[in-house]
Design a protein around this motif. Sequence first.
Motif, mmCIF file in Angstrom:
data_model
loop_
_atom_site.group_PDB
_atom_site.id
_atom_site.type_symbol
_atom_site.label_atom_id
_atom_site.label_comp_id
_atom_site.label_asym_id
_atom_site.label_seq_id
_atom_site.Cartn_x
_atom_site.Cartn_y
_atom_site.Cartn_z
ATOM 1 N N ALA A 129 0.843 -1.202 0.000
ATOM 2 C CA ALA A 129 0.000 0.000 0.000
ATOM 3 C C ALA A 129 0.875 1.248 0.000
ATOM 4 N N GLU A 130 1.945 1.197 0.784
ATOM 5 C CA GLU A 130 2.846 2.351 0.875
ATOM 6 C C GLU A 130 3.527 2.579 -0.477
ATOM 7 N N VAL A 131 3.970 1.497 -1.095
ATOM 8 C CA VAL A 131 4.657 1.603 -2.397
ATOM 9 C C VAL A 131 3.705 2.194 -3.435
ATOM 10 N N LEU A 132 2.477 1.658 -3.483
ATOM 11 C CA LEU A 132 1.495 2.147 -4.473
ATOM 12 C C LEU A 132 1.138 3.604 -4.204
ATOM 13 N N MET A 161 12.017 6.993 -9.623
ATOM 14 C CA MET A 161 11.724 7.310 -8.222
ATOM 15 C C MET A 161 13.030 7.321 -7.433
ATOM 16 N N THR A 162 12.956 7.871 -6.225
ATOM 17 C CA THR A 162 14.155 7.899 -5.361
ATOM 18 C C THR A 162 13.848 7.151 -4.070
ATOM 19 N N PRO A 163 14.452 5.987 -3.836
ATOM 20 C CA PRO A 163 15.338 5.255 -4.735
ATOM 21 C C PRO A 163 14.539 4.613 -5.868
ATOM 22 N N GLN A 187 13.928 -2.698 -4.084
ATOM 23 C CA GLN A 187 14.262 -1.357 -4.584
ATOM 24 C C GLN A 187 15.718 -1.430 -4.986
ATOM 25 N N LEU A 188 16.150 -0.440 -5.725
ATOM 26 C CA LEU A 188 17.545 -0.494 -6.167
ATOM 27 C C LEU A 188 18.403 -0.551 -4.912
#
Length: 263
Positions: A67-70, A138-140, A172-173
């Motif tokens: 949810a946070e990522v979206l 995005m960062t990261p 994530q990277l």
Amino acid sequence: VNICSLTSTLPVIPYRKLTDLHYISKGGFGTVFRAQHSDWRTTVAIKCLKLDSPVGERERNCLLKEAEVLHKARFNHIIQIFGVCNEPEFFCIVTEYMTNGSLDEILHEKDMYPAVAWPLRLRILYEIALGVNFLHNMTPPLLHHDLKTQNILMDGEYHVKIADFGLSKWRQLSITKGSSSKPAEMGGTVIYMPPEEYEPSKNRRADVKYDMYSYAIIMWEVLSRRIPYEECLIELEPMMRRFDEIDFLEAVLEVKRSKYMRP
Ligand SMILES: CNC(=O)c1cc(Oc2ccc(NC(=O)Nc3ccc(SCC(=O)O)c(F)c3)c(F)c2)ccn1
């Protein structure tokens, strides 16, 4: 994940507002339903943890992380999250419902879609690229690492939204080394996976190249409306069978001779 920081900016949806649930699909340890939101008068999709098994802390955190990522990755061509339903006996994320299903259906259901005109195919490829580009900027940088036509959803106007039905840890990277790729789930397809990931060596950095490879396979699939490798295997195998071992050995000898006999 701090639920308060998340729900301070993301609506919390009471379970009682979600009605007319219809089963859509089952993922790793999650299930996706279509539903109606009784106040918003709109169709939504909900991705929830299995209703039977007790919702473990780890699973709950995984879905909260999603949810946070979206929420952070809001963009024209990324599936939109509406909110979360966080109740003791029911936990799910609520997203927009994509009425025209997945790119996989549009490409391969040839009875339903006898023709997909070139301008639409090109727009689909362009919009997938815009979505993946946004994630990588995005960062990261956010890596998808499971791009496939089943995860490319189409809205009412056949515009693309990138989704991820899978339920697994986020990648994530990573600035640290460490294998980043999601194992090809049981029954998961490897046709979009770069060959070097078949045996992920532990000391591999996560990188954007994985998504680039998957995008190239999707591009071939959109332009050909065929299943990658399926036909070429069907065509290649009988050809391979026609030649017996001797033919191959003679061919190898011939190239070796010609290479070393150069004037
Ligand atoms: C006929 N219509 C349907 O059947 C239908 C079903 C549907 O179900 C869902 C599908 C997926 C998700 N969730 C999801 O996409 N999450 C997600 C997470 C991370 C990233 S980006 C980084 C990364 O991939 O790690 C990302 F792009 C996406 C969901 F909640 C519901 C939604 C709409 N329509």
